[in-house]
Every structure is written in C-alpha cells, then in structure tokens.
Scaffold this active site. Structure first.
Site, mmCIF file in Angstrom:
data_model
loop_
_atom_site.group_PDB
_atom_site.id
_atom_site.type_symbol
_atom_site.label_atom_id
_atom_site.label_comp_id
_atom_site.label_asym_id
_atom_site.label_seq_id
_atom_site.Cartn_x
_atom_site.Cartn_y
_atom_site.Cartn_z
ATOM 1 N N HIS A 79 0.861 -1.050 0.078
ATOM 2 C CA HIS A 79 0.097 -0.074 -0.123
ATOM 3 C C HIS A 79 1.015 1.329 0.055
ATOM 4 C CE1 HIS A 79 -4.141 -1.483 1.230
ATOM 5 N NE2 HIS A 79 -3.353 -2.605 0.738
ATOM 6 N N TYR A 207 -9.427 6.042 6.747
ATOM 7 C CA TYR A 207 -9.466 6.579 8.300
ATOM 8 C C TYR A 207 -10.410 7.456 8.305
ATOM 9 C CZ TYR A 207 -5.177 4.070 9.474
ATOM 10 O OH TYR A 207 -4.100 2.932 9.829
ATOM 11 N N PRO A 299 -4.511 1.509 18.513
ATOM 12 C CA PRO A 299 -4.034 0.767 17.351
ATOM 13 C C PRO A 299 -4.141 1.931 16.060
ATOM 14 C CG PRO A 299 -6.273 -0.022 18.257
ATOM 15 C CD PRO A 299 -5.661 0.900 19.127
ATOM 16 N N LYS A 303 0.769 0.284 15.040
ATOM 17 C CA LYS A 303 2.100 0.408 15.497
ATOM 18 C C LYS A 303 2.459 -0.496 16.524
ATOM 19 C CE LYS A 303 3.505 3.806 13.135
ATOM 20 N NZ LYS A 303 4.344 3.363 11.986
ATOM 21 N N TYR A 391 4.087 6.930 9.504
ATOM 22 C CA TYR A 391 3.018 5.749 9.394
ATOM 23 C C TYR A 391 4.185 4.435 8.700
ATOM 24 C CZ TYR A 391 -1.043 3.376 8.239
ATOM 25 O OH TYR A 391 -2.172 2.484 8.282
#
Ligand code: RFL
Ligand code: PHB
Length: 396
Positions: A79, A207, A299, A303, A391
């Site tokens: 991704h 998100y 979460p 991570k 990220y």
C-alpha cells in the site's frame, strides 16, 4: 502428583509465543543461539487471534532477513497510500513521500503461521499451555525458569530470559516494583472490530473522522474486510449486532464509499479499550522485556506489532553480539535504544488517535482544533510528509 523437576538447559528462555517471542526465537535459532519458548495458550488459540494488519517497511525487511517474509511479499498487498476523511470529504496521504517507502497489508495471524512453520522446521522447542511460570536467580549468571504443563513440572536453567508475554503477562512481575515505572493513559473510547467475508470498500485504508465517532475501513485481502468503529467506553459487544455495525459504518464513511459497502457475515467481532502504557526500563539484570509486555498504544497508527518487531531487532542483535564476542555492552544499551523508538511511536499513536476520534462534546474547542488540523493536513505537503514518515515507520 506430577513428576518433579524435569531439568532442561538452554541459552535463552522466551516467555510468550506471540509475534515478539516467535520472531526472537526464529532470529536466535538462525544464529544457532539455543532457546525455548513457553506459551500459556494452545497453538490453535494463538493462530486464530485476529489483530494487526499493517506491516511497516522495516518490519517487512526484518521478516525477510529472518527467512519468514516470502509469503508476505507474494500474498500481502503493498500500500503506497491511505485516505483520511473528515465528515464527507476525503484526502490521500501518499506514503511515497516518505523516501519512496510503502507499508504492507498482511495479517498478524499469517505472520504467526509463517513463524510457526519456520520454527517447526528447525525443531525449536515450544511448550504450549504452560502454567505457574516463575523466574528465579535472575541476578546471577544462571537464572532458572520453573513452569508446569498438564503432565510435568519443569526447571530450565539459562543465561537470559526474554519477557515477550504481552500486556497481561507475568514477566515484568519478577522485576522489583521500585525498579519499574509504569506510565499510563486511558482514552475515553473503545474500538469495535469486525472481520467480514466481503470485498473491501476501497483498495486503500480509509481513516474516517466523523462527528458520530471514528471509523476505519481496512482489509486482509480482496475478499476479507476489516472494519473498526469508535464506541463509548461503557458499551458492550452484545449491543452491536452486525446490522447496527453496517448501519453505523455507512454513516461515518464518506457517502461515495458507503454506498458501495458490501455487508458480509462477520467472521470475528471484538471490542478493545484504548490505552497507552510504557514500562521503563525494559531490562532488569538478565530479564529483558519486549513488545506488548513493555508497551501498548491505541491501534490508530497501526504500530503495536511493528514496535514489537523493532524491540526484537535490538534484542536479538544484542544477544547475538554477546554470544559472538562475550561482551555485554550492547545488551546493556538495549533498554535505552528500544525506549527511544517506543516513546516516538507512542506519541505518534496518541497524536493520530486525538486527530481522528471525537468526544461527546461536539461543539468543543477541541473539535474545532481537530477540524482545522485535518483541513491543514489535507493541503500542507510538509504535514503530509511528516505523517507518511511516521506511518511507514522510522528506521532502526
Ligand atoms: P502478544 O501478541 O500479546 O503475545 C504475547 C503472548 O504471550 C502469551 N502469554 C503468556 N505466555 C506464557 N506465560 C504467561 N503468563 C503468558 N501471558 C501471556 C500470550 O498468550 C501471547 O501468545 O504480544 P507481542 O508478541 O508483543 O505482539 C504484540 C502485538 O500482538 C500487538 O502489538 C498488535 O496486535 C497491536 N495491533 C496492531 N499492531 C500493528 O503493528 N499494526 C496494526 O494494524 C495493529 N492493529 C493491534 C491492531 C491490536 C489490536 N488489539 C486487539 C489490541 C488492532 C487491534 C484491534
Ligand atoms: C487492521 O487492519 O487491523 C488495522 C489497520 C490499521 C490500523 C489498525 C488496525 O491503524
């Protein structure tokens, strides 16, 4: 009466056969450092636990180097970005902004299976369903770990003990209380997770920030979706039949996605409180803590598993260095090296959690700040790059 004192000897006893313990064992075994894993659950239970899905670039490289990354590369999906939505508008975070790196979507369950297969091949000893573990003489050169199975009582003498037994484990209880600091923050919401046999709503993760609460649309593969919903802390899973979950997801995701949502049957459903905990130091004498045993975080930034793997990178290198050179100098630096990455990662998870979750006070100053920050993030390339770098994971 169980027969007493079956005596074993090894170099490293690993308490906990989750991803941290299994990966540590795999790396040590590859370097001929003898070890034994003690796991309180059955193998089936461990293999069926649904958890993480997003694997950082560095975790992928570590798994590959450890000889267990091939299936991740062939069956996982790469991704190079994800979407953030605020009410009905979305924008994209291009992960390539972080020096061209990406993340991989590949279930923790699959990583655990890959690790078990590799350890079976090398004949590593894993005791399942163990009880009553105690760690003794940890201040001496010859620590002893006692435990029981349904048939026998064992005693292992070893050089080092690795506490990889997750947030509810017992390893850290063997460090004197006055030597440990626990830093804890509880968040006023939970995550309700659902795994469903259905096509994901979008090819990248979404998100979603929404005044009704946060939602996340994720996946495991092209026929398996993973969704999460922010719920109140006092809510119980029984109040969430599948229909209510689908209904709520449709409200929180932007309409261009929610109109396409496929409502498959749920394969798994769970509810998790959100917490940050950091235990310091991560070493006492010959006992080392790694993964969730030492730290947990919400979460939201994906991570926990990745941070567990960076601990294992530092810990395995330090142990291997000791067995090669006889010097304990890198082992002595383990806690400090690991903790610097831990704090950065816990801070990032906290930031991302605050950015995306909402509280009951819809008109609060915090909500206004949050909407402004999301708007800024949608147009500010430097802010997007900073998020992309955290990220995909800082290098180690
Ligand atoms: P684990 O996985 O908890 O494994 C610990 C193992 O120790 C065993 N154990 C004991 N064994 C012997 N004696 C005892 N007394 C014992 N007590 C416990 C347990 O049975 C278990 O097998 O810790 P580990 O290995 O450090 O791995 C950590 C990860 O599992 C965790 O950080 C992640 O799942 C967190 N997480 C995510 N991390 C990511 O990097 N990316 C994600 O996308 C992501 N999504 C998530 C998540 C965690 C979630 N939940 C359920 C908390 C999504 C969710 C919903
Ligand atoms: C997941 O797919 O389980 C997942 C993805 C991203 C997160 C957390 C969990 O931030």
């Amino acid at each position: 009466m169980k027969p007493k004192n079956n005596k074993l000897k090894t170099k490293v006893v690993i308490i906990g056969g989750g991803p941290s313990g299994l990966l540590l064992s795999q790396i040590l075994t590859k370097e001929n450092v003898e070890n034994i894993i003690l796991e309180s659950r059955s193998r089936d239970y461990v293999l069926n636990r649904i958890r993480a899905g997003v694997i950082e670039h560095g975790s992928m490289e570590l798994l590959l180097e450890s000889g267990v990354g091939n299936r991740l590369l062939s069956e996982g999906s790469k991704h190079s970005g994800f979407l953030i939505s605020s009410e009905n508008n979305e924008f994209r975070i291009d992960l390539n902004l972080a020096s061209g790196k990406s993340v991989y979507v590949y279930g923790q369950t699959e990583i655990t299976l890959d690790l078990y297969k590799a350890l079976d091949q090398s004949g590593t000893e894993i005791f399942h369903e163990v009880k009553n573990i105690s760690i003794n003489d940890i201040r001496t050169k010859n620590p002893q770990v006692n435990f029981e199975t349904s048939e026998k009582v064992y005693q292992i003498s070893c050089d080092y003990v690795a506490g990889c037994d997750g947030s509810k484990g017992i390893s850290k209880n063997f460090i004197p209380k006055e030597k440990l600091s626990f830093q804890e923050k509880n968040y006023p919401y939970k995550w309700l997770g659902i795994l469903s046999k259905s096509k994901p709503v979008h090819k990248e993760l979404i998100y979603a920030n929404h005044e009704r609460g946060f939602a996340l649309a994720s996946m495991r593969n092209e026929n398996l979706s993973r969704y999460y919903l922010q719920t109140n802390n006092n809510e119980d899973i029984s109040a969430w039949p599948d229909e209510r979950i689908w209904d709520e997801l449709k409200k929180r995701l932007p309409s261009k996605f929610s109109s396409n949502i496929q409502m498959g049957n749920s394969v798994e459903k769970s509810i998790t409180p959100l917490r940050s905990i950091v235990v310091e130091p991560m070493q006492w004498e010959r006992l080392f803590l790694a993964g969730d045993a030492a730290h947990i975080m919400p979460p939201t930034g994906a991570k926990g598993l990745n941070l567990a793997f960076s601990d294992i990178y530092y810990l395995s290198n330090s142990l291997i260095d000791f067995y090669r050179t006889g010097s304990t100098s890198t082992l002595e630096k383990y806690s400090e090296r690991a903790l610097s990455r831990v704090w950065q990662t816990v801070r990032f998870s906290h930031w991302m959690t605050n950015l995306l979750h909402t509280t009951d006070e819809k008109k609060s100053v915090e909500r206004q700040f949050q909407l402004l920050e999301l708007q800024e993030l949608s147009i500010n390339l430097a802010a997007k790059k900073a998020l992309a770098e955290s990220y995909v994971g800082t290098p180690y």
